[in-house]
Design a protein around this motif. Structure first.
Motif, PDB file in Angstrom:
ATOM      1  N   TYR A  50      92.043  76.346  48.180  1.00  0.00           N
ATOM      2  CA  TYR A  50      92.380  75.317  47.200  1.00  0.00           C
ATOM      3  C   TYR A  50      91.328  74.207  47.195  1.00  0.00           C
ATOM      4  CZ  TYR A  50      96.995  77.147  46.010  1.00  0.00           C
ATOM      5  OH  TYR A  50      98.023  77.925  45.538  1.00  0.00           O
ATOM      6  N   GLY A  51      90.850  73.843  48.408  1.00  0.00           N
ATOM      7  CA  GLY A  51      89.801  72.835  48.486  1.00  0.00           C
ATOM      8  C   GLY A  51      88.522  73.295  47.816  1.00  0.00           C
ATOM      9  N   ALA A  52      88.184  74.583  47.987  1.00  0.00           N
ATOM     10  CA  ALA A  52      86.965  75.129  47.389  1.00  0.00           C
ATOM     11  C   ALA A  52      87.092  75.280  45.882  1.00  0.00           C
ATOM     12  CB  ALA A  52      86.645  76.484  48.022  1.00  0.00           C
ATOM     13  N   ARG A  53      88.315  75.363  45.389  1.00  0.00           N
ATOM     14  CA  ARG A  53      88.527  75.555  43.958  1.00  0.00           C
ATOM     15  C   ARG A  53      88.445  74.249  43.173  1.00  0.00           C
ATOM     16  NH1 ARG A  53      93.711  78.955  41.907  1.00  0.00           N
ATOM     17  NH2 ARG A  53      94.795  76.967  41.811  1.00  0.00           N
ATOM     18  N   LEU A  54      88.765  73.132  43.818  1.00  0.00           N
ATOM     19  CA  LEU A  54      88.847  71.853  43.120  1.00  0.00           C
ATOM     20  C   LEU A  54      87.541  71.077  43.206  1.00  0.00           C
ATOM     21  CD1 LEU A  54      92.337  70.663  44.384  1.00  0.00           C
ATOM     22  CD2 LEU A  54      91.810  71.445  42.084  1.00  0.00           C
ATOM     23  N   SER A  55      87.218  70.382  42.144  1.00  0.00           N
ATOM     24  CA  SER A  55      86.075  69.469  42.201  1.00  0.00           C
ATOM     25  C   SER A  55      86.474  68.239  43.013  1.00  0.00           C
ATOM     26  CB  SER A  55      85.658  69.049  40.792  1.00  0.00           C
ATOM     27  OG  SER A  55      86.645  68.208  40.215  1.00  0.00           O
ATOM     28  N   THR A  56      85.484  67.548  43.553  1.00  0.00           N
ATOM     29  CA  THR A  56      85.751  66.338  44.333  1.00  0.00           C
ATOM     30  C   THR A  56      86.432  65.282  43.474  1.00  0.00           C
ATOM     31  OG1 THR A  56      83.854  66.795  45.746  1.00  0.00           O
ATOM     32  CG2 THR A  56      84.707  64.538  45.759  1.00  0.00           C
ATOM     33  N   ARG A  57      86.061  65.216  42.219  1.00  0.00           N
ATOM     34  CA  ARG A  57      86.700  64.255  41.309  1.00  0.00           C
ATOM     35  C   ARG A  57      88.190  64.519  41.191  1.00  0.00           C
ATOM     36  NH1 ARG A  57      88.231  64.548  36.286  1.00  0.00           N
ATOM     37  NH2 ARG A  57      87.226  66.582  35.989  1.00  0.00           N
ATOM     38  N   GLU A  58      88.574  65.809  41.070  1.00  0.00           N
ATOM     39  CA  GLU A  58      89.993  66.164  40.996  1.00  0.00           C
ATOM     40  C   GLU A  58      90.712  65.829  42.294  1.00  0.00           C
ATOM     41  OE1 GLU A  58      90.317  70.017  38.115  1.00  0.00           O
ATOM     42  OE2 GLU A  58      89.178  70.287  39.959  1.00  0.00           O
ATOM     43  N   ALA A  59      90.055  66.092  43.426  1.00  0.00           N
ATOM     44  CA  ALA A  59      90.659  65.810  44.722  1.00  0.00           C
ATOM     45  C   ALA A  59      90.898  64.313  44.910  1.00  0.00           C
ATOM     46  CB  ALA A  59      89.777  66.345  45.849  1.00  0.00           C
ATOM     47  N   LEU A  60      89.933  63.489  44.526  1.00  0.00           N
ATOM     48  CA  LEU A  60      90.080  62.040  44.663  1.00  0.00           C
ATOM     49  C   LEU A  60      91.172  61.517  43.743  1.00  0.00           C
ATOM     50  CD1 LEU A  60      86.340  60.908  44.930  1.00  0.00           C
ATOM     51  CD2 LEU A  60      88.076  60.947  46.745  1.00  0.00           C
ATOM     52  N   HIS A  61      91.272  62.105  42.563  1.00  0.00           N
ATOM     53  CA  HIS A  61      92.344  61.715  41.645  1.00  0.00           C
ATOM     54  C   HIS A  61      93.706  62.010  42.273  1.00  0.00           C
ATOM     55  CE1 HIS A  61      94.640  61.011  38.011  1.00  0.00           C
ATOM     56  NE2 HIS A  61      95.143  62.231  38.094  1.00  0.00           N
ATOM     57  N   GLY A  62      93.823  63.161  42.934  1.00  0.00           N
ATOM     58  CA  GLY A  62      95.075  63.502  43.603  1.00  0.00           C
ATOM     59  C   GLY A  62      95.412  62.531  44.717  1.00  0.00           C
ATOM     60  N   ILE A 126      97.120  70.579  41.767  1.00  0.00           N
ATOM     61  CA  ILE A 126      97.072  71.062  43.148  1.00  0.00           C
ATOM     62  C   ILE A 126      96.678  69.945  44.106  1.00  0.00           C
ATOM     63  CG2 ILE A 126      95.960  72.670  44.736  1.00  0.00           C
ATOM     64  CD1 ILE A 126      95.568  74.573  42.387  1.00  0.00           C
ATOM     65  N   SER A 127      95.648  69.174  43.755  1.00  0.00           N
ATOM     66  CA  SER A 127      95.207  68.117  44.662  1.00  0.00           C
ATOM     67  C   SER A 127      96.311  67.084  44.875  1.00  0.00           C
ATOM     68  CB  SER A 127      93.948  67.430  44.113  1.00  0.00           C
ATOM     69  OG  SER A 127      94.190  66.849  42.842  1.00  0.00           O
ATOM     70  N   GLY A 128      97.022  66.736  43.816  1.00  0.00           N
ATOM     71  CA  GLY A 128      98.145  65.813  43.947  1.00  0.00           C
ATOM     72  C   GLY A 128      99.253  66.395  44.801  1.00  0.00           C
ATOM     73  N   ALA A 129      99.506  67.696  44.645  1.00  0.00           N
ATOM     74  CA  ALA A 129     100.547  68.354  45.428  1.00  0.00           C
ATOM     75  C   ALA A 129     100.184  68.388  46.911  1.00  0.00           C
ATOM     76  CB  ALA A 129     100.780  69.774  44.916  1.00  0.00           C
ATOM     77  N   VAL A 130      98.909  68.656  47.214  1.00  0.00           N
ATOM     78  CA  VAL A 130      98.461  68.684  48.613  1.00  0.00           C
ATOM     79  C   VAL A 130      98.720  67.339  49.280  1.00  0.00           C
ATOM     80  CG1 VAL A 130      96.450  68.817  50.134  1.00  0.00           C
ATOM     81  CG2 VAL A 130      96.733  70.493  48.308  1.00  0.00           C
ATOM     82  N   VAL A 131      98.303  66.269  48.612  1.00  0.00           N
ATOM     83  CA  VAL A 131      98.467  64.931  49.182  1.00  0.00           C
ATOM     84  C   VAL A 131      99.939  64.540  49.252  1.00  0.00           C
ATOM     85  CG1 VAL A 131      97.930  62.477  48.888  1.00  0.00           C
ATOM     86  CG2 VAL A 131      96.195  64.205  48.379  1.00  0.00           C
ATOM     87  N   ALA A 132     100.684  64.781  48.168  1.00  0.00           N
ATOM     88  CA  ALA A 132     102.084  64.365  48.115  1.00  0.00           C
ATOM     89  C   ALA A 132     102.941  65.112  49.122  1.00  0.00           C
ATOM     90  CB  ALA A 132     102.629  64.584  46.700  1.00  0.00           C
ATOM     91  N   ALA A 133     102.740  66.435  49.235  1.00  0.00           N
ATOM     92  CA  ALA A 133     103.536  67.214  50.173  1.00  0.00           C
ATOM     93  C   ALA A 133     103.194  66.855  51.612  1.00  0.00           C
ATOM     94  CB  ALA A 133     103.304  68.703  49.934  1.00  0.00           C
ATOM     95  N   SER A 134     101.916  66.630  51.898  1.00  0.00           N
ATOM     96  CA  SER A 134     101.515  66.207  53.242  1.00  0.00           C
ATOM     97  C   SER A 134     102.099  64.834  53.560  1.00  0.00           C
ATOM     98  CB  SER A 134      99.982  66.160  53.353  1.00  0.00           C
ATOM     99  OG  SER A 134      99.426  67.437  53.117  1.00  0.00           O
ATOM    100  N   LEU A 135     102.059  63.938  52.578  1.00  0.00           N
ATOM    101  CA  LEU A 135     102.623  62.600  52.768  1.00  0.00           C
ATOM    102  C   LEU A 135     104.119  62.672  53.026  1.00  0.00           C
ATOM    103  CD1 LEU A 135     102.118  59.535  52.684  1.00  0.00           C
ATOM    104  CD2 LEU A 135     102.540  59.619  50.221  1.00  0.00           C
ATOM    105  N   SER A 136     104.810  63.582  52.336  1.00  0.00           N
ATOM    106  CA  SER A 136     106.247  63.753  52.542  1.00  0.00           C
ATOM    107  C   SER A 136     106.552  64.147  53.985  1.00  0.00           C
ATOM    108  CB  SER A 136     106.800  64.823  51.587  1.00  0.00           C
ATOM    109  OG  SER A 136     108.161  65.086  51.851  1.00  0.00           O
ATOM    110  N   SER A 137     105.754  65.071  54.536  1.00  0.00           N
ATOM    111  CA  SER A 137     105.958  65.482  55.921  1.00  0.00           C
ATOM    112  C   SER A 137     105.701  64.340  56.894  1.00  0.00           C
ATOM    113  CB  SER A 137     105.048  66.667  56.267  1.00  0.00           C
ATOM    114  OG  SER A 137     105.461  67.829  55.588  1.00  0.00           O
ATOM    115  N   LEU A 138     104.657  63.557  56.621  1.00  0.00           N
ATOM    116  CA  LEU A 138     104.332  62.436  57.498  1.00  0.00           C
ATOM    117  C   LEU A 138     105.409  61.353  57.436  1.00  0.00           C
ATOM    118  CD1 LEU A 138     100.493  62.124  56.828  1.00  0.00           C
ATOM    119  CD2 LEU A 138     101.623  63.177  58.781  1.00  0.00           C
TER     120      LEU A 138
END
Length: 325
Positions: A50-62, A126-138
């Motif tokens: 998923y990290g390799a699929r997303l551009s850095t801009r998309e990841a930062l937006h997430g 996807i990038s938003g989901a990665v951050v949000a789901a990880s944040l939920s666990s934390l």
């Protein structure tokens, strides 16, 4: 394979097969230990892709999309607990122990792996989901024990295991960051991440998680502690709850002006409850109690949420594909 499984979406059929295998041939002993390692590796590979699929801009937006994260946290730690409290009259029909299990299920964090995988299948954020789901666990490391103390009245021996922060960082966020590096350095990595490899890994990791979790329950004998009618009740109840939450997480984000990709992420992260996090937390918080009736609602809901959401996102992805063509 039975004919009814052939008619199902492959993702849903795989979930059913994984659960059946867990009941017939559960993972035990050294095989269970090795399979648990394989599950972790599969999840790490998924987040790398998923990290390799997303551009850095998309990841930062997430990362900076605070409205998305706040919406998912609200679903997980506010709406679900309120639903759990509203279900207290069920004690007139089911045992108090089973209701406590249902209430506990509403208090645990969202899943990380499956919610992100399902968001990816439906082509959501996807990038938003990665951050949000990880944040939920934390957040759940603190929020779940506090909610348990407030709503279930059980604070004895309550410990907060901070190692979950390190586990999430190593198993999920680090592979995602490595995938981001690969995205920027290697065109081949971007091609592989956008190929069928990601589809195989995201579905396969979900099947592996289901088999591992249900094997643990079978080996521990938790399914022998409830009568059949209560298990059937839990299945119907869980399906109804997932459908209600899928509807709610579609209508409210639309009203608030979220786009389609964000709505998918809110739906998949906001309707999921984590068995991987909920079971260890239960063993710590209720270590002196019998966990069977307490964790079975979470196990059943986990299975049902995957089946219902998998059907939902598969249809979503199919519609997108048709539209794209």
């Amino acid at each position: 394979m039975p004919s009814f499984l052939k008619r199902l979406d492959p993702l849903v059929a795989g979930i059913i097969v994984a659960a059946i295998l867990a009941f017939i041939v559960p993972a035990r002993g050294s095989f269970a230990d090795g399979f648990a390692v394989a599950v972790k590796l599969a999840i790490a590979l998924l987040f790398f892709l998923y990290g390799a699929r997303l551009s850095t801009r998309e990841a930062l937006h997430g990362l900076t999309h605070w409205r998305l994260h706040a919406s998912i946290l609200c679903c997980t730690f506010l709406i679900y607990p309120l639903i759990g409290l509203a279900l207290r009259p069920l004690t007139a029909v089911i045992s108090t122990e089973l209701y406590q299990g249902i209430l506990y299920m509403t208090l645990v964090p969202s899943t990380v792996q499956s919610s992100v995988a399902l968001t990816g299948i439906a082509r959501g954020n996807i990038s938003g989901a990665v951050v949000a789901a990880s944040l939920s666990s934390l957040v759940g490391v603190v929020a779940t024990p506090v909610l348990v103390m407030l709503l279930m009245g059980s604070g004895e021996g309550l410990l907060i295991d901070a190692s979950v922060f390190l586990n999430i960082a190593i198993q999920l966020l680090l592979p995602f960051l490595l995938g981001q590096i690969a995205h920027n350095l290697s065109a081949r990595a971007r091609v592989v991440a956008k190929s069928k490899a990601t589809k195989i890994v995201d579905r396969g990791s979900i099947w592996m998680v289901v088999y591992s979790a249900f094997s643990t329950g079978v080996v521990a004998g938790v399914w022998e502690e409830l009568p059949l009618w209560e298990i059937l009740f839990l299945i119907v109840f869980s399906a109804a709850l997932v459908l209600v939450m899928l509807w709610l997480t579609r209508v409210v984000p639309s009203t608030l002006g979220f786009n389609r990709a964000d709505t998918v992420a809110i739906q998949q992260c906001g309707t999921q409850k984590s068995l991987a996090t909920g079971l260890p937390m239960a063993s710590v918080m209720f270590g002196g109690a019998t966990l069977g009736a307490l964790i079975i609602p979470l196990m059943v809901y986990h299975m049902v949420q995957l089946m219902v959401c998998s059907t939902y996102v598969s249809r979503y992805a199919g519609e997108d594909y048709s539209d794209a063509k």
